[in-house]
Design a protein around this motif. Sequence first.
Motif, PDB file in Angstrom:
ATOM      1  N   LEU A 360       0.836  -1.208   0.000  1.00 47.59           N
ATOM      2  CA  LEU A 360       0.000   0.000   0.000  1.00 47.59           C
ATOM      3  C   LEU A 360       0.868   1.254   0.000  1.00 47.59           C
ATOM      4  O   LEU A 360       0.608   2.219  -0.744  1.00 47.59           O
ATOM      5  CB  LEU A 360      -0.925  -0.001   1.217  1.00 47.59           C
ATOM      6  CG  LEU A 360      -1.840   1.219   1.356  1.00 47.59           C
ATOM      7  CD1 LEU A 360      -2.876   1.231   0.235  1.00 47.59           C
ATOM      8  CD2 LEU A 360      -2.533   1.241   2.708  1.00 47.59           C
ATOM      9  N   LEU A 361       1.921   1.242   0.811  1.00 48.15           N
ATOM     10  CA  LEU A 361       2.797   2.415   0.870  1.00 48.15           C
ATOM     11  C   LEU A 361       3.541   2.604  -0.449  1.00 48.15           C
ATOM     12  O   LEU A 361       3.726   3.736  -0.920  1.00 48.15           O
ATOM     13  CB  LEU A 361       3.785   2.265   2.026  1.00 48.15           C
ATOM     14  CG  LEU A 361       3.169   2.202   3.432  1.00 48.15           C
ATOM     15  CD1 LEU A 361       4.245   1.956   4.477  1.00 48.15           C
ATOM     16  CD2 LEU A 361       2.425   3.485   3.742  1.00 48.15           C
ATOM     17  N   GLN A 362       3.964   1.489  -1.091  1.00 49.09           N
ATOM     18  CA  GLN A 362       4.647   1.603  -2.380  1.00 49.09           C
ATOM     19  C   GLN A 362       3.687   2.105  -3.450  1.00 49.09           C
ATOM     20  O   GLN A 362       4.066   2.919  -4.300  1.00 49.09           O
ATOM     21  CB  GLN A 362       5.230   0.239  -2.769  1.00 49.09           C
ATOM     22  CG  GLN A 362       6.404  -0.183  -1.885  1.00 49.09           C
ATOM     23  CD  GLN A 362       6.821  -1.616  -2.144  1.00 49.09           C
ATOM     24  OE1 GLN A 362       6.219  -2.310  -2.985  1.00 49.09           O
ATOM     25  NE2 GLN A 362       7.842  -2.083  -1.419  1.00 49.09           N
ATOM     26  N   ALA A 363       2.437   1.639  -3.406  1.00 46.78           N
ATOM     27  CA  ALA A 363       1.449   2.113  -4.378  1.00 46.78           C
ATOM     28  C   ALA A 363       1.184   3.598  -4.193  1.00 46.78           C
ATOM     29  O   ALA A 363       0.994   4.328  -5.172  1.00 46.78           O
ATOM     30  CB  ALA A 363       0.154   1.316  -4.226  1.00 46.78           C
ATOM     31  N   SER A 364       1.175   4.058  -2.939  1.00 54.81           N
ATOM     32  CA  SER A 364       0.981   5.482  -2.686  1.00 54.81           C
ATOM     33  C   SER A 364       2.122   6.289  -3.269  1.00 54.81           C
ATOM     34  O   SER A 364       1.907   7.337  -3.887  1.00 54.81           O
ATOM     35  CB  SER A 364       0.863   5.737  -1.177  1.00 54.81           C
ATOM     36  OG  SER A 364       0.791   7.112  -0.895  1.00 54.81           O
ATOM     37  N   ALA A 365       3.352   5.795  -3.097  1.00 56.49           N
ATOM     38  CA  ALA A 365       4.499   6.524  -3.638  1.00 56.49           C
ATOM     39  C   ALA A 365       4.490   6.523  -5.160  1.00 56.49           C
ATOM     40  O   ALA A 365       4.779   7.545  -5.801  1.00 56.49           O
ATOM     41  CB  ALA A 365       5.793   5.905  -3.107  1.00 56.49           C
ATOM     42  N   ARG A 366       4.151   5.373  -5.786  1.00 55.40           N
ATOM     43  CA  ARG A 366       4.127   5.313  -7.257  1.00 55.40           C
ATOM     44  C   ARG A 366       2.989   6.141  -7.831  1.00 55.40           C
ATOM     45  O   ARG A 366       3.126   6.759  -8.875  1.00 55.40           O
ATOM     46  CB  ARG A 366       3.979   3.852  -7.704  1.00 55.40           C
ATOM     47  CG  ARG A 366       5.229   3.009  -7.491  1.00 55.40           C
ATOM     48  CD  ARG A 366       5.123   1.711  -8.268  1.00 55.40           C
ATOM     49  NE  ARG A 366       3.953   0.946  -7.868  1.00 55.40           N
ATOM     50  CZ  ARG A 366       3.961   0.014  -6.890  1.00 55.40           C
ATOM     51  NH1 ARG A 366       5.081  -0.243  -6.237  1.00 55.40           N
ATOM     52  NH2 ARG A 366       2.873  -0.655  -6.590  1.00 55.40           N
ATOM     53  N   SER A 367       1.852   6.173  -7.125  1.00 54.08           N
ATOM     54  CA  SER A 367       0.698   6.925  -7.639  1.00 54.08           C
ATOM     55  C   SER A 367       1.002   8.403  -7.701  1.00 54.08           C
ATOM     56  O   SER A 367       0.462   9.126  -8.545  1.00 54.08           O
ATOM     57  CB  SER A 367      -0.523   6.676  -6.748  1.00 54.08           C
ATOM     58  OG  SER A 367      -0.877   5.306  -6.767  1.00 54.08           O
ATOM     59  N   GLY A 368       1.857   8.887  -6.814  1.00 58.39           N
ATOM     60  CA  GLY A 368       2.226  10.290  -6.864  1.00 58.39           C
ATOM     61  C   GLY A 368       3.121  10.637  -8.018  1.00 58.39           C
ATOM     62  O   GLY A 368       3.289  11.813  -8.358  1.00 58.39           O
ATOM     63  N   ARG A 369       3.696   9.603  -8.698  1.00 55.92           N
ATOM     64  CA  ARG A 369       4.599   9.856  -9.820  1.00 55.92           C
ATOM     65  C   ARG A 369       4.058   9.339 -11.155  1.00 55.92           C
ATOM     66  O   ARG A 369       4.469   9.791 -12.203  1.00 55.92           O
ATOM     67  CB  ARG A 369       5.952   9.196  -9.544  1.00 55.92           C
ATOM     68  CG  ARG A 369       6.653   9.707  -8.308  1.00 55.92           C
ATOM     69  CD  ARG A 369       8.074   9.187  -8.227  1.00 55.92           C
ATOM     70  NE  ARG A 369       8.111   7.737  -8.140  1.00 55.92           N
ATOM     71  CZ  ARG A 369       8.113   7.063  -6.981  1.00 55.92           C
ATOM     72  NH1 ARG A 369       8.069   7.724  -5.835  1.00 55.92           N
ATOM     73  NH2 ARG A 369       8.166   5.735  -6.968  1.00 55.92           N
ATOM     74  N   GLY A 370       3.140   8.386 -11.103  1.00 54.06           N
ATOM     75  CA  GLY A 370       2.682   7.782 -12.345  1.00 54.06           C
ATOM     76  C   GLY A 370       1.503   8.501 -12.946  1.00 54.06           C
ATOM     77  O   GLY A 370       1.157   9.619 -12.594  1.00 54.06           O
TER      78      GLY A 370
END
Length: 840
Positions: A360-370
Amino acid sequence: MSAAETGRLMRAGDSRPRFGFPWLALVLGVVTLLFAGFGWYAVTAEPGAQVRIEVEGTPGHGISQSSIEAAHPDPIRSWKPLTLKVTDEYLSADQQHGRTDLDADVVLSTQWKNLEDSTRERRFTGAALRSSEESDDRYAIGSTYVNNLGLGHGPLAVVAAAETAADVLGGGPIRTPVFWVAGTGLGILLTGTALAFSLRRRRKWESRYRRLTAAQRRLARVVLDLEALEVTYRTTPERRRPDGYTVAWRTLRDSTLELARSEPGVMTAVRDPETALTLHTGGLVDLFEASSRELTTLADALLAAGAVHGNLSRRGAVFDRITAPINDAARELIIRLEAAPADVFSAKTMDDLRGRLRALLQASARSGRGRTGTGVQAWAETERSLEGIARHIADVLRRYPHGKVRARRRDTEDLSELRESLGLPGEASLALTVLDEANAVARALLGDVEAYDSLAPARTPRGPHRGRGRRGLRRLHPDDLGPEATGRSTRSRWIWGTAAALVASAVAAGLITGTVLGRPGWELTGTDHLRSLTIDGQAEGITEAGIRGYLEDKFPQPIDVTLAVRDAEQYLQPTPDESSDLGVDVDPGRHLDALWRVKDEFPGLLDPKTGELRRDQVIMPVMVFDDGRVAVPGQLAGATALGDGRRLGAANWTMPHLYVSSPGTAEVTVAHGLEDLARGLQSNGFPDQNISGALLFWLLTVTLTLGLLTAAQVVRFGGTISAGLGRFGRGGAGLRRARAELDQLALGLDDSRLDTVAVLGAGAASTSAEADQRLFERALVMAWREADDLAALPLSARLTQHYLDRVTRLQRLVATLGKRDADVHRRAAALLEATRVTGG
């Protein structure tokens, strides 16, 4: 926004209601002050009239017109002119009862004993009054003369009687403090009650007005944000707009317009004195306030969602906001489960929980860049995955006894609007709900965890939000309104303040009562010592040292005492008292003659003009019997006996009995006689106020307490006055300058519109020009609202740092608006100048 609309909004913000003034409390307060002033004057004023003394015949004892004037050259003051006639004749019954003309207000007979011959018409002594049959007044005047006659006074005995007549017959204003204190207390009570009612009404009205202006300011900010939100919404491709985002935008736009249309009605209801404090108006203010808060929340959610859908740089922070509460709940669950027995959950389950949280934390970080769509979908998938493992853990824990507990809502930010605008399902995170349930069951089964439960804030039970539908404004009926805030802290301060005022008032009342009714009691309170003690005559067994050994040497003034030791048989010719062994019988006439005989034996102590003892001299006769016993038949003092204290003087000389000491106690008897003299001097001149000390004390306590509470209300009311107080308090000058600049910007609003069109034209750039102008006008309205809200604050609120910070922010906003307006004018002037040059 049209110019008329902008002007209406600014005028609405400037239409501050008149909260009224407590005229009734003011009138009652003025009347109370006047009454208290009259009371102070009545109690402390000095009479202006005089008592005239006329001597008729030859009264004896040195009494004559000349000796009286020499003994008391100053006028005897009275509230009305009085004439006192002194005569050596007896009085008749008709004279005593005012049934005949006396040719004077008071007739004083210098005879001290009534005649026993009932056939004589004139056989009475004392005083007769022209205008009164009151026997107490006649007795007071006559007894004052007789009492001072026994002190060895002649002319001064008449003067003392005249002063008593002025006191009992002079009239004048009401001088008893009880009447004036009670009246003042009643006035203060009525004033305080009226002021409390006015203050409560004004504070309630001002509270509603300030709440409304704060809500108007929030609405103005939402209107200002609509421009940016519309730009973000229009520039976002339609395929990236989730249904929740579109619904939220339309709801915000329509609800903002609906609330803006309802604003004049609410403002009118608050400004009208007849409707401002009604329950219906309170409901309208609550409805407007709640709706403005919801619109602010929705606008913030749309701004954040727009950053995600529009691929703006701040979209990473948006995912951090919706991830943070889930992360906290999941980590709390991990910590709780680590304390569970090993056979409850396998290591694989714990690793699975940690892994899904990391995902979940990795998805949050990627969503801010993707990309927008894939980022939201990926985050939602990891949230559902975390929800699944959390539900499995909760189901396992519920199988144990005591595992069925109700979860409580976590005290976190409400992100339902933001989630729906992002296209995420539900009003709240289902994963967060399941995690909270799992944490509640784990706490019930495994016990508290100090890191979370010792300082954990209270959580509210889970359930639907009340008072709001899924979308739109709050649907609260105006009449469905509970009681307003009770202000427990304010009530507590008033209770403690009242207690402190009561204690302080009781102390002050005790001091005042002691001063007003401060007649000394039996205890000697003098600070001076006996200046000299002279023994005259044969005094076996009586010495100065022996007397001082028994004497409590406390006198109110320095005096010289002469002990005249004389033979009792020669001076008094006493006869044994058959009924008592403690004294002898003495004829009152012989008793008086003995006192005056002793006085005449000391001419050096007398004033040669009046024949009176000097003020600092006292002669104490000590009559010695053959068996060594002594008697003190009285004192001959230079001071006159005044007031109702009878300790000074020898009024008892009219009684036939005289106390005689036991053998061997002569020095003790003399010492006690001197102490009686000291008590008489310290209580002399204190009139009987005929007042209950307890009544006066409690009246003063209540009155002073009410006065302090009323004064506190006056100060509190002064702190609530806002109109015209812009020049007071910190930041007042900055607020005045900001409002003056806002006035100039409002006056030049039409010129600003023309200059904007002149600079940017009506072509492709006109759209941006109109947008810029709308932003300018909306910011101007918001600045007006903020300035009015600051001006409406009470004086007490203007002393805080928060007020200074708001004034500073307002000044910055006004300065920015002024720079923008000046820039548009400058560019318009340059364009017109270039046009004239080209045309020339």
